[in-house]
Design an enzyme around this catalytic site. Structure first.
Site, PDB file in Angstrom:
ATOM      1  N   HIS A 161       0.823  -1.216   0.000  1.00 19.78           N
ATOM      2  CA  HIS A 161       0.000   0.000   0.000  1.00 19.78           C
ATOM      3  C   HIS A 161       0.855   1.263   0.000  1.00 19.78           C
ATOM      4  O   HIS A 161       0.458   2.285  -0.567  1.00 19.78           O
ATOM      5  CB  HIS A 161      -0.945  -0.015   1.202  1.00 19.78           C
ATOM      6  CG  HIS A 161      -2.152  -0.865   0.998  1.00 19.78           C
ATOM      7  ND1 HIS A 161      -3.425  -0.367   0.974  1.00 19.78           N
ATOM      8  CD2 HIS A 161      -2.278  -2.204   0.785  1.00 19.78           C
ATOM      9  CE1 HIS A 161      -4.283  -1.348   0.758  1.00 19.78           C
ATOM     10  NE2 HIS A 161      -3.610  -2.477   0.649  1.00 19.78           N
ATOM     11  N   ASP A 162       2.015   1.209   0.631  1.00 22.39           N
ATOM     12  CA  ASP A 162       2.900   2.374   0.611  1.00 22.39           C
ATOM     13  C   ASP A 162       3.528   2.557  -0.768  1.00 22.39           C
ATOM     14  O   ASP A 162       3.575   3.668  -1.295  1.00 22.39           O
ATOM     15  CB  ASP A 162       3.992   2.216   1.668  1.00 22.39           C
ATOM     16  CG  ASP A 162       4.850   3.471   1.809  1.00 22.39           C
ATOM     17  OD1 ASP A 162       4.292   4.536   2.106  1.00 22.39           O
ATOM     18  OD2 ASP A 162       6.079   3.375   1.616  1.00 22.39           O
ATOM     19  N   ASP A 181       8.116   5.305  -0.198  1.00 26.26           N
ATOM     20  CA  ASP A 181       8.797   6.407   0.487  1.00 26.26           C
ATOM     21  C   ASP A 181       8.417   6.559   1.951  1.00 26.26           C
ATOM     22  O   ASP A 181       8.838   7.501   2.619  1.00 26.26           O
ATOM     23  CB  ASP A 181       8.533   7.728  -0.244  1.00 26.26           C
ATOM     24  CG  ASP A 181       7.046   8.093  -0.299  1.00 26.26           C
ATOM     25  OD1 ASP A 181       6.221   7.316   0.233  1.00 26.26           O
ATOM     26  OD2 ASP A 181       6.719   9.148  -0.875  1.00 26.26           O
ATOM     27  N   THR A 230      -4.802 -22.113   4.522  1.00 29.04           N
ATOM     28  CA  THR A 230      -3.503 -22.195   5.214  1.00 29.04           C
ATOM     29  C   THR A 230      -2.918 -20.794   5.369  1.00 29.04           C
ATOM     30  O   THR A 230      -1.860 -20.490   4.815  1.00 29.04           O
ATOM     31  CB  THR A 230      -2.527 -23.094   4.433  1.00 29.04           C
ATOM     32  OG1 THR A 230      -2.395 -22.582   3.087  1.00 29.04           O
ATOM     33  CG2 THR A 230      -3.018 -24.531   4.380  1.00 29.04           C
TER      34      THR A 230
END
Length: 390
Positions: A70-71, A88, A217
């Site tokens: 997500h960053d 960043d 799993t």
């Protein structure tokens, strides 16, 4: 006196190579690294394990792996640098902004868990912290690859804009376009990145469920996710009609042992002609999946940066736990008759079926208990918005 110019040239060339060779440094744990800056990450790895992860491939590890994506994906070639800086650490630098975006619901937990390490390890940037923490986290998951880690990312100077995170209700065309715009990812690389869903769980797709797994799993980095998403759906682990969710083959829930939740995006990518063969190719191919995932994350982790400006500190990433060696298996109550295959150019592997006529419950915790060890630090990031694609 006769001069051997060939010998002189050879000596000069050797001297030039020797003088240009990078110096080596030995860290406190005995690991030899190309630069002393890498040694700063040795105590960080220990602190992450003791203070957050506890050596487990549990919820805290899952969330840190989600954070690296997500960053990093918050960048756009078409919109330019003002859209976002990629990998960043902007999630940590601006914790009241990006975690509040609709697709980032749930990300505040991992953001708040990492923020204290910025002051504890002031020589390490937020971008490096996010990527290194994810590499340490996934090393706790049996079967995961040892991820590359490059150090030297500068801190973010502005948050990314909203709208750059793919969502589970997006169609395949939109998903592939977003990845291409972010970093020229091929459809096969997009599928490879989704190997992370083998250890992922969702907290907010269904608001009534906590830690709903994407395969049977969720504490092993294995190929079971690529098999089970290809099986026909028969029900929902909680409520129906949630945005970004379709029926799953293993919906039975009992208390905190939540049944399998299937993302609409996973379902679509597994069946779209542009990605179906890549998806199917990972079934029961542990090494191929792990290698493809490592290579795709290698590309993801440097979005917004020039690799040549960074230092290779991969040697300080913990060696992951070995794979269990368990082959992909049709879960009890399912079988080959439940496959929904789009790829017709590649044969599907012959797999065994787990015994039993009824679905086996998926454990809530890695040790089989109902109460998992988990850490949650207070912090400035808060959760708002919509679906959590973990």
């Amino acid at each position: 006196m006769a001069f051997n110019f060939a010998a002189i040239l050879a000596f000069v060339s050797l001297a030039a190579v020797t003088s240009a060779a990078p110096s080596k440094t030995t860290c406190s744990n005995g690991v030899v690294v190309p630069d002393a800056v890498c040694c700063d990450f040795v105590p960080l790895a220990s602190a992450l394990q003791s203070e957050v992860l506890m050596g487990d491939c549990g919820e805290d590890a899952h969330e840190l792996v989600r954070l690296i994506f997500h960053d990093a994906i918050a960048i756009s070639q078409s919109m330019g640098p003002s859209a976002g800086g990629g990998a960043d650490g902007s999630m940590l630098i601006f914790p009241t902004v990006e975690p509040a975006f609709f697709p980032n619901l749930g990300i505040a937990d991992s953001v708040n868990n990492l923020i204290p390490f910025l002051s504890q390890f002031p020589t390490i940037s937020a971008g490096d912290l996010v990527q290194f923490a994810g590499a340490v986290a996934i090393s706790n998951c049996p079967g995961a690859p040892q991820l590359e880690f490059l150090a030297g990312r500068p801190n973010a100077t502005a948050p990314a804009i909203d709208g750059l995170i793919p969502e589970p209700q997006d169609d395949v065309t939109k998903i592939l376009a977003r990845f291409k715009d972010a970093g020229n990812f091929s459809p096969a690389e997009v599928v490879a990145l989704l190997a992370s869903h083998s250890i992922a769980r969702a907290d907010h797709v269904d608001p009534t469920l906590d830690a709903a797994p994407f395969d049977s799993t969720p504490f092993d980095f294995d190929t079971q996710i690529f098999l089970e998403v290809l099986l026909k759906g028969v029900g929902f682990p909680g409520l129906a009609n949630n945005t970004g969710e379709v029926s799953s083959p293993l919906p039975v829930t009992d208390g905190t042992d939540v049944g399998e939740l299937r993302l609409q995006s996973d379902f679509a990518l597994a069946r779209d002609e542009r990605t179906a063969c890549a998806w199917q190719s990972f079934v029961n191919e542990q090494e191929a999946m792990a290698t493809a995932f490592k290579n795709a994350v290698k590309k993801l982790a440097v979005l917004g940066h020039n690799r040549n400006d960074l230092v290779d500190c991969s040697a300080v990433v913990p060696v992951p736990k070995p794979a269990t060696g368990t082959p992909a298996t049709f879960p009890a109550s399912t079988g080959p008759q439940d496959l929904e295959l789009t790829c017709t150019t590649e044969p599907f592997p012959t797999l065994s079926t787990a015994p039993g006529a009824q679905q086996t419950l998926i454990p809530h915790c890695s040790d089989g208990t109902m109460t998992c060890n988990s850490v949650q630090f207070d912090g400035p990031a808060t959760n708002f918005g919509g679906a959590d694609d973990s």
